[in-house]
Design a protein around this motif. Structure first.
Motif, PDB file in Angstrom:
ATOM      1  N   ILE A   3       9.550  13.730   7.604  1.00 23.76           N
ATOM      2  CA  ILE A   3      10.410  12.556   7.716  1.00 23.76           C
ATOM      3  C   ILE A   3      10.171  11.919   9.074  1.00 23.76           C
ATOM      4  CG2 ILE A   3      12.764  11.634   7.662  1.00 23.76           C
ATOM      5  CD1 ILE A   3      13.607  14.237   6.183  1.00 23.76           C
ATOM      6  N   VAL A   4       9.772  10.646   9.066  1.00 19.14           N
ATOM      7  CA  VAL A   4       9.612   9.888  10.305  1.00 19.14           C
ATOM      8  C   VAL A   4      10.330   8.558  10.149  1.00 19.14           C
ATOM      9  CG1 VAL A   4       7.395  10.978  10.864  1.00 19.14           C
ATOM     10  CG2 VAL A   4       7.419   8.800   9.625  1.00 19.14           C
ATOM     11  N   GLN A  37       3.100   5.002  19.816  1.00 19.49           N
ATOM     12  CA  GLN A  37       4.079   5.697  18.977  1.00 19.49           C
ATOM     13  C   GLN A  37       4.026   7.205  19.182  1.00 19.49           C
ATOM     14  OE1 GLN A  37       4.377   2.664  15.201  1.00 19.49           O
ATOM     15  NE2 GLN A  37       4.088   4.791  14.824  1.00 19.49           N
ATOM     16  N   THR A  38       5.053   7.901  18.665  1.00 21.48           N
ATOM     17  CA  THR A  38       5.093   9.357  18.706  1.00 21.48           C
ATOM     18  C   THR A  38       4.849   9.977  17.331  1.00 21.48           C
ATOM     19  OG1 THR A  38       7.479   9.382  18.387  1.00 21.48           O
ATOM     20  CG2 THR A  38       6.686   9.395  20.661  1.00 21.48           C
ATOM     21  N   ASP A  44      10.136   4.741  17.552  1.00 20.41           N
ATOM     22  CA  ASP A  44       9.890   5.581  16.385  1.00 20.41           C
ATOM     23  C   ASP A  44      10.235   7.028  16.718  1.00 20.41           C
ATOM     24  OD1 ASP A  44       7.457   5.768  18.047  1.00 20.41           O
ATOM     25  OD2 ASP A  44       6.674   6.964  16.398  1.00 20.41           O
ATOM     26  N   GLU A  45      10.408   7.840  15.680  1.00 17.56           N
ATOM     27  CA  GLU A  45      10.719   9.253  15.913  1.00 17.56           C
ATOM     28  C   GLU A  45      10.306  10.118  14.728  1.00 17.56           C
ATOM     29  OE1 GLU A  45      14.999  10.370  15.856  1.00 17.56           O
ATOM     30  OE2 GLU A  45      15.344   8.269  15.386  1.00 17.56           O
ATOM     31  N   VAL A  46       9.994  11.359  15.049  1.00 17.62           N
ATOM     32  CA  VAL A  46       9.732  12.372  14.022  1.00 17.62           C
ATOM     33  C   VAL A  46      11.053  13.094  13.801  1.00 17.62           C
ATOM     34  CG1 VAL A  46       8.475  14.481  13.445  1.00 17.62           C
ATOM     35  CG2 VAL A  46       7.325  12.635  14.726  1.00 17.62           C
ATOM     36  N   ILE A  47      11.569  13.020  12.596  1.00 15.48           N
ATOM     37  CA  ILE A  47      12.842  13.671  12.267  1.00 15.48           C
ATOM     38  C   ILE A  47      12.597  15.075  11.740  1.00 15.48           C
ATOM     39  CG2 ILE A  47      14.867  13.554  10.751  1.00 15.48           C
ATOM     40  CD1 ILE A  47      14.666  10.500  11.030  1.00 15.48           C
TER      41      ILE A  47
END
Length: 172
Positions: free
Chosen positions: A82-83, A38-39, A152-155
């Motif tokens: 926020i992820v 994951q990131t 997945d992502e980091v917003i």
């Protein structure tokens, strides 16, 4: 968009963790590989059937809201962290639980794929006062909706502590 369910509780945490899993899930399975590949370092979704949610507050009770929607809601930029990640639940019931499996909060989910948005305010800034994380400083929101799997992502990331966990996961 319809909000199907909301739960707001002071959820018991220890070791800065809570889980979202089926109630027959063994937490040891989740904690070892939850962030593999994951990131983001806050919402571990790499193990099918569960989420590892990393909190800033070490232990005690922390304000936690869970919402279930039928489609993705708009991102609320007022949150500090926020992820997003994807997960799949094949066994029911699914519940939010503390690190030791106590304090289970069942959620009205069906089996299938979900997208989750994990949000935090005051990540890691709260000090315990009488067994509680300070709700005026630190709080969490987990939103789920049906959606097919994607990365997945980091917003949004604002705290040094969240940045540390994101970097740690990416550098494994």
């Amino acid at each position: 968009m319809t909000q199907l369910f909301t739960m707001s509780e002071a959820v018991k945490t220890s070791y800065s963790q809570v889980y979202l899993t089926s109630l027959n899930y063994r937490e040891g399975e989740l904690s070892v590989d939850a962030f593999k590949g994951q990131t983001n370092g806050l919402c571990g979704a790499a193990v099918p059937g569960g989420l590892f949610l990393g909190l800033g507050c070490w232990g005690g009770r922390v304000p936690f809201t869970v919402e279930v929607h039928d489609v993705a809601p708009a991102v609320d930029a007022s949150w500090d962290e926020i992820v997003e990640a994807s997960c799949r639940f094949e066994h029911l019931p699914v519940a939010l639980t503390g690190c030791d499996g106590d304090c289970a909060y069942p959620l009205p989910l069906t089996t299938g794929e979900y997208r989750v948005r994990f949000c935090a305010k005051g990540y890691g800034e709260s000090k315990q006062v009488g067994g509680l994380c300070d709700p005026a400083i630190e709080s969490y929101l987990l939103i789920l909706w049906p959606e097919t799997q994607r990365a997945d992502e980091v917003i949004k990331q604002t705290s040094a502590k969240a940045a540390h966990f994101h970097d740690e996961v990416r550098n494994r």
